[in-house]
Design a protein around this motif. Structure first.
Motif, PDB file in Angstrom:
ATOM      1  N   ALA B 418       0.830  -1.203   0.000  1.00 42.84           N
ATOM      2  CA  ALA B 418       0.000   0.000   0.000  1.00 42.84           C
ATOM      3  C   ALA B 418       0.861   1.248   0.000  1.00 42.84           C
ATOM      4  O   ALA B 418       0.497   2.276  -0.572  1.00 42.84           O
ATOM      5  N   LEU B 419       2.020   1.162   0.649  1.00 39.55           N
ATOM      6  CA  LEU B 419       2.892   2.333   0.735  1.00 39.55           C
ATOM      7  C   LEU B 419       3.599   2.584  -0.599  1.00 39.55           C
ATOM      8  O   LEU B 419       3.773   3.730  -1.020  1.00 39.55           O
ATOM      9  N   ALA B 420       4.000   1.502  -1.262  1.00 37.66           N
ATOM     10  CA  ALA B 420       4.805   1.661  -2.469  1.00 37.66           C
ATOM     11  C   ALA B 420       3.961   1.977  -3.690  1.00 37.66           C
ATOM     12  O   ALA B 420       4.426   2.634  -4.609  1.00 37.66           O
ATOM     13  N   ALA B 421       2.690   1.505  -3.690  1.00 37.37           N
ATOM     14  CA  ALA B 421       1.885   1.624  -4.904  1.00 37.37           C
ATOM     15  C   ALA B 421       1.712   3.065  -5.396  1.00 37.37           C
ATOM     16  O   ALA B 421       1.805   3.298  -6.599  1.00 37.37           O
ATOM     17  N   PRO B 422       1.446   4.055  -4.521  1.00 39.91           N
ATOM     18  CA  PRO B 422       1.275   5.400  -5.058  1.00 39.91           C
ATOM     19  C   PRO B 422       2.507   5.931  -5.793  1.00 39.91           C
ATOM     20  O   PRO B 422       2.391   6.809  -6.648  1.00 39.91           O
ATOM     21  N   SER B 423       3.692   5.412  -5.467  1.00 40.21           N
ATOM     22  CA  SER B 423       4.860   5.924  -6.181  1.00 40.21           C
ATOM     23  C   SER B 423       5.264   5.006  -7.329  1.00 40.21           C
ATOM     24  O   SER B 423       5.817   5.469  -8.316  1.00 40.21           O
ATOM     25  N   ALA B 424       4.983   3.710  -7.230  1.00 41.26           N
ATOM     26  CA  ALA B 424       5.492   2.781  -8.244  1.00 41.26           C
ATOM     27  C   ALA B 424       4.417   2.254  -9.179  1.00 41.26           C
ATOM     28  O   ALA B 424       4.743   1.637 -10.176  1.00 41.26           O
ATOM     29  N   GLY B 425       3.136   2.465  -8.850  1.00 41.58           N
ATOM     30  CA  GLY B 425       2.078   1.938  -9.699  1.00 41.58           C
ATOM     31  C   GLY B 425       1.769   0.491  -9.364  1.00 41.58           C
ATOM     32  O   GLY B 425       2.474  -0.152  -8.584  1.00 41.58           O
ATOM     33  N   LEU B 426       0.675   0.004  -9.965  1.00 40.88           N
ATOM     34  CA  LEU B 426       0.250  -1.359  -9.656  1.00 40.88           C
ATOM     35  C   LEU B 426       0.306  -2.239 -10.898  1.00 40.88           C
ATOM     36  O   LEU B 426      -0.303  -1.918 -11.911  1.00 40.88           O
ATOM     37  N   THR B 427       1.061  -3.343 -10.826  1.00 35.25           N
ATOM     38  CA  THR B 427       1.036  -4.356 -11.881  1.00 35.25           C
ATOM     39  C   THR B 427       0.958  -5.712 -11.220  1.00 35.25           C
ATOM     40  O   THR B 427       1.256  -5.841 -10.035  1.00 35.25           O
ATOM     41  N   SER B 428       0.574  -6.709 -11.995  1.00 37.71           N
ATOM     42  CA  SER B 428       0.475  -8.026 -11.384  1.00 37.71           C
ATOM     43  C   SER B 428       1.845  -8.681 -11.255  1.00 37.71           C
ATOM     44  O   SER B 428       1.953  -9.767 -10.719  1.00 37.71           O
ATOM     45  N   THR B 429       2.903  -8.021 -11.723  1.00 38.11           N
ATOM     46  CA  THR B 429       4.237  -8.594 -11.537  1.00 38.11           C
ATOM     47  C   THR B 429       5.000  -7.906 -10.415  1.00 38.11           C
ATOM     48  O   THR B 429       6.138  -8.256 -10.144  1.00 38.11           O
ATOM     49  N   MET B 430       4.368  -6.897  -9.762  1.00 34.30           N
ATOM     50  CA  MET B 430       5.118  -6.136  -8.760  1.00 34.30           C
ATOM     51  C   MET B 430       5.583  -7.021  -7.610  1.00 34.30           C
ATOM     52  O   MET B 430       6.664  -6.822  -7.059  1.00 34.30           O
ATOM     53  N   GLY B 431       4.752  -8.022  -7.252  1.00 33.29           N
ATOM     54  CA  GLY B 431       5.096  -8.874  -6.124  1.00 33.29           C
ATOM     55  C   GLY B 431       6.340  -9.693  -6.384  1.00 33.29           C
ATOM     56  O   GLY B 431       7.242  -9.769  -5.562  1.00 33.29           O
ATOM     57  N   GLU B 432       6.400 -10.277  -7.594  1.00 31.10           N
ATOM     58  CA  GLU B 432       7.522 -11.120  -7.965  1.00 31.10           C
ATOM     59  C   GLU B 432       8.851 -10.367  -7.855  1.00 31.10           C
ATOM     60  O   GLU B 432       9.807 -10.847  -7.276  1.00 31.10           O
ATOM     61  N   LYS B 433       8.844  -9.149  -8.433  1.00 25.03           N
ATOM     62  CA  LYS B 433      10.085  -8.357  -8.435  1.00 25.03           C
ATOM     63  C   LYS B 433      10.514  -8.059  -7.015  1.00 25.03           C
ATOM     64  O   LYS B 433      11.677  -8.177  -6.657  1.00 25.03           O
ATOM     65  N   LEU B 434       9.527  -7.647  -6.181  1.00 26.86           N
ATOM     66  CA  LEU B 434       9.891  -7.277  -4.829  1.00 26.86           C
ATOM     67  C   LEU B 434      10.314  -8.486  -4.021  1.00 26.86           C
ATOM     68  O   LEU B 434      11.207  -8.387  -3.181  1.00 26.86           O
ATOM     69  N   LEU B 435       9.672  -9.634  -4.288  1.00 27.18           N
ATOM     70  CA  LEU B 435      10.063 -10.841  -3.553  1.00 27.18           C
ATOM     71  C   LEU B 435      11.529 -11.145  -3.807  1.00 27.18           C
ATOM     72  O   LEU B 435      12.276 -11.464  -2.885  1.00 27.18           O
ATOM     73  N   LEU B 436      11.959 -10.987  -5.056  1.00 27.56           N
ATOM     74  CA  LEU B 436      13.361 -11.243  -5.379  1.00 27.56           C
ATOM     75  C   LEU B 436      14.268 -10.289  -4.599  1.00 27.56           C
ATOM     76  O   LEU B 436      15.240 -10.710  -3.973  1.00 27.56           O
ATOM     77  N   SER B 437      13.920  -8.988  -4.602  1.00 30.85           N
ATOM     78  CA  SER B 437      14.722  -8.025  -3.846  1.00 30.85           C
ATOM     79  C   SER B 437      14.757  -8.391  -2.371  1.00 30.85           C
ATOM     80  O   SER B 437      15.806  -8.340  -1.725  1.00 30.85           O
TER      81      SER B 437
END
Lengths: 349, 515
Positions: B418-437
């Motif tokens: 919820a915190l990151a979405a206003p700055s980074a936008g919402l896609t269905s791949t956002m979780g995967e990328k962040l999980l890797l980080s």
């Protein structure tokens, strides 16, 4: 298991499978009213389509077998397994398309790359264990995925569109020589399976199983477990590379999705459905998963992958040994049950 | 003192090398680039930290590698977006959700009733499964007919993208309200409660009779009663609440959205732990595969509900001001004009992305840290991380703590989303990328160490941002005149390489427990 049984009896199951799969296209052809000659000339329509589906299943099965050797037999959970597959697929594509090497050189190149990758993984093997190895392998694979997807190498890899227009050698062309391709994929699968069975039964394979069961104890017995892990890794890598090469030759587009975590998860799913550590589970699982997926996509459409995911969760929760594993556990019960049924029918106790 | 330094000499050397590397990297840029890069690093680090912290808490105490954490992050973002952009949908969904929860949370009553049913094991099982299936099927039928005003993925004018765009422009038109057409409202509301109760009763029947001493404590009925009454109230005043939410200032709406996404994360975590993870504690590798599968299913569901295309979550008013004295040069200007950007050491910095997110990250770090260090529950968690069996032997209900920690971990991830979405936008791949980080951050910092999660996340954020910045200005390679410009796609690769190197030197990470 008796040791003095000969090759034919030992591999009865897989040889029957080979025979059935060899006859199947002709049977399907007869059902749709075309003679065996049309099948050989790749002219049948429905049988041709089924052959294509089967080729995909064979490729998945070879890949899943290689994953089962690492995960189910040696106990190494690698989330970077798709990298072996993807490197081979891309290398085949690039070598044929950009470098225009003759086919035998491509094969040599792919096998060399497979061994090199296995050695790369084995650099970290003695250092990291368990879950950390899983993370490191995931790291390697994602680096490769990132490189393939990046626009820096778009001329070679095609970035996120995928690698297209690979000139397939004429004798292997899946459109004109579909039946030949089918037989080659089938024979490769059967050969891999027989080799794997032999490997697992060999002293080396036994040590691999021991590593899965208890690595500390295997070490105490004087085995250098790292060496055995590397051997398993190299064999697995080569097998996965063969699957990747077949994929590159068969599919018109090599999409970068074969390099990401999702593709490793597909192998995991196949192995899980079939039965972890039971090599034939990989083949059964590949058939089950691809056919279920195909039917779901046909009749449900877009939400098919939600159902596949639900099947996966159900298998994890309720059928942890997979189809083959559960059958093996129930084997004695099943035999007793059959005997009872026979006794009821014949009326004899 | 000397021994601690000697013990951790490798970690210290690695840290010094990384610090020196970052220092050299910073020297190669101009002052304002350095400020922006470091702030962005903190921002990315904060979001990564929220996911990684939950991950590390769960892994430390429960030994569960929760690979669904990325999906939780994504779901948090999407739920928050729904509350923020479409409050009417949120209010519509609230009633059935509360009623279902009320039905299932009456478990004390259902267990008591189930203890009156005396049947043989097999018929009881059949009856129980029959009740569950009938209850769930009827519930599904009712829900399918329950009117929920929503977006339309096939119609661009009514797709999430258009609604985001309109909300961003300040056009807050209340969409037409969905009305009961196929069933009467009374039937729908009571039916949902009744069918979920039926299913819950079936589940209670399945459980073995370990509740002989289950005395009727009135407090067990308070929560379901409150949920039920709230559900009814929301249904009665649906229009009023919706209108009120549309008149709210976006700042308050943002707070409500974040709270809703945290609560949804906590609820999801508790549900996952109690129903799916709990039966698998004896089979660790299967837990891992389960969470992996759940993560994939979550992505599919999000794609089915919210669609595949990317869309934005408009920032609240507090961070979007542009008039007068913007970009602000001092704090009073910033507060008076609610500027979207601020001048800091010559660089123009976005307030939400580069100031607000890091501050929230640090606050959460301090809060969780105090929770772990100062509270009783934190003490139990820390003890559990160190030696779970001992804690169990001391008579502490570890099960409840497990559920709590899992819920907390998933809640943190949802908060991050919820915190990151206003700055980074919402896609269905956002979780995967962040999980890797997050995984990389944890591997760098140490899998079970909470400060390690913070340090690793910060390092990952900083290195990523420095790489992106150098991708723009280029790295002059030594001995040649060529300038190497890493493309943004290659940025994650740099952190992965860092992880591999650190793991080769320190298999347990920088701050991880030595074996």
């Amino acid at each position: 298991m008796t040791t003095n049984s000969n090759f034919l009896t030992r591999n009865r199951g897989i040889l029957i499978f080979l025979a059935v799969m060899l006859i199947a296209p002709f049977l399907v052809g007869l059902m749709e009213g075309s003679s065996p000659a049309t099948i050989l000339n790749n002219a049948g329509s429905f049988s041709r389509f089924l052959e294509g589906l089967a080729i995909e299943i064979f490729i998945w099965a070879i890949f899943a077998l290689s994953f089962d050797l690492l995960f189910g037999i040696t106990g190494l959970l690698s989330f970077g397994h798709a990298m072996f597959f993807a490197v081979a697929a891309y290398l085949t594509g690039i070598a044929l398309k950009t470098l225009q090497l003759p086919f035998w050189q491509v094969v040599l190149l792919v096998l060399l790359a497979a061994v090199l990758q296995a050695l790369l993984f084995s650099l970290v093997l003695p250092r990291v264990k368990g879950i950390t190895f899983t993370l490191v392998s995931l790291g390697f694979a994602s680096v490769f995925h990132i490189i393939v997807m990046s626009s820096d190498m778009i001329n070679l890899t095609g970035a996120d569109v995928g690698l297209q227009g690979v000139p397939v050698p004429a004798f292997l062309n899946p459109t004109n020589e579909r039946f030949r391709f089918y037989v080659i994929a089938l024979v490769l699968l059967v050969a891999t399976y027989i080799f794997y069975r032999r490997f697992v039964a060999s002293p080396t394979g036994r040590v691999c199983v021991a590593i899965r069961e208890n690595e500390g104890r295997a070490k105490m017995l004087g085995y250098n477990t790292t060496t055995f892990k590397i051997i398993a890794m190299i064999i697995s890598s080569i097998t996965a590379s063969i699957a990747g090469m077949l994929h590159a030759l068969y599919q018109p587009i090599i999409s970068p999705s074969v390099a990401d975590l999702g593709f490793t998860v597909t192998a995991l799913l196949i192995v899980l459905i079939g039965g972890v550590g039971s090599l034939n589970g990989a083949i059964v699982g590949a058939f089950a998963l691809r056919l279920v997926d195909f039917v779901l996509r046909r009749f449900v459409g877009g939400s098919a992958s939600i159902i596949t995911g639900a099947i996966y969760v159900v298998f994890v929760l309720f059928v942890p040994y997979g189809i083959i594993g559960t059958l093996r556990l129930r084997k004695l019960n099943t035999k007793a049950g059959w005997k009872e049924v026979l006794a009821r029918i014949t009326g004899k106790p | 003192m000397k021994t601690t330094i000697q013990k951790n000499s490798k970690s210290i050397i690695v840290l010094i090398v990384i610090a020196a590397f970052l220092f050299v990297a910073a020297r190669g840029m101009s002052g304002k680039d350095v400020v922006i890069t470091i702030l962005r690093g903190f921002s990315v680090g904060s979001v990564t930290f929220l996911v990684a912290a939950g991950f590390s808490l769960i892994f430390g105490l429960l030994d569960v590698l929760n690979l669904a954490q990325g999906t939780s992050y994504m779901i948090g973002a999407y739920v928050g977006w729904t509350v923020y952009v479409r409050p009417d949908t949120f209010v519509d969904v609230l009633t059935p959700l509360l009623l279902i929860l009320a039905g299932f949370s009456l478990s004390a009553l259902w267990k008591r009733l189930a203890s009156f049913v005396h049947l043989e094991t097999k018929p009881k099982k059949i009856v129980a499964w029959l009740l569950i299936v009938v209850g769930l099927v009827l519930l599904g039928l009712l829900l399918a007919r329950y009117p929920i005003s929503s977006w339309d993925l096939n119609n661009y004018a009514e797709s999430p993208i258009s609604y985001s765009y309109m909300a961003d422009q300040g056009l807050r038109i209340i969409p037409p309200e969905a009305t009961f057409t196929e069933i009467s409202p009374e039937l729908a509301i009571l039916g949902i409660f009744a069918t979920s109760s039926l299913a819950a009763f079936g589940i209670a029947l399945l459980n073995r009779e370990d509740n002989q001493q289950n005395n009727a404590d009135w407090r067990k009925y308070v929560a379901p009663a409150i949920l039920f009454i709230f559900g009814i109230l929301v249904a009665l005043f649906n229009t009023q609440i919706t209108n009120w939410m549309f008149t709210l200032s976006t700042n308050w709406l943002f707070l409500i959205a974040v709270a809703a996404s945290i609560l949804s994360g906590i609820g999801l975590g508790a549900l996952m732990e109690t129903t799916l993870i709990r039966p698998l504690y004896s089979r660790p590798i299967y837990q891992l595969m389960l969470t992996l599968g759940l993560g994939t299913i979550g992505v599919q569901i999000v794609q089915a509900v919210w669609g595949r295309p990317e869309f934005v979550w408009p920032k609240p008013e507090l961070f979007t001001g542009t008039g007068g004295a913007c970009p602000a040069t001092n704090l009073t200007d910033l507060i008076e004009n609610q500027c979207s950007t601020i001048m800091l050491l010559g660089g123009r910095v976005r307030v939400y992305d580069e100031i607000f997110i890091p501050i929230v990250g640090i606050i959460v770090l301090i809060l969780v840290w105090t929770l772990l260090k100062r509270s009783r529950i934190g003490m139990i968690i820390r003890a559990g991380v160190q030696d779970r069996q001992m804690v169990e032997a001391l008579g502490i209900n570890v099960r409840r703590v497990f559920t709590l920690v899992f819920a907390l971990g998933v809640g943190l991830a949802a908060f991050g989303g919820a915190l990151a979405a206003p700055s980074a936008g919402l896609t269905s791949t956002m979780g995967e990328k962040l999980l890797l980080s997050a995984l990389i951050a944890l591997a760098i910092g140490g899998l079970t160490s909470f400060p390690g999660a913070a340090l690793g996340s910060l390092l990952v954020g900083l290195i990523q941002q420095f790489m992106i910045k150098y991708g723009q200005i280029g790295i002059p390679l030594p001995f040649t005149d060529t300038v190497f410009k890493p493309s943004p796609a290659l940025v994650p690769a740099s952190t992965v390489l860092l992880m591999v190197i650190i793991l080769l030197i320190l298999p347990n990470g920088l701050l991880g427990k030595k074996e």
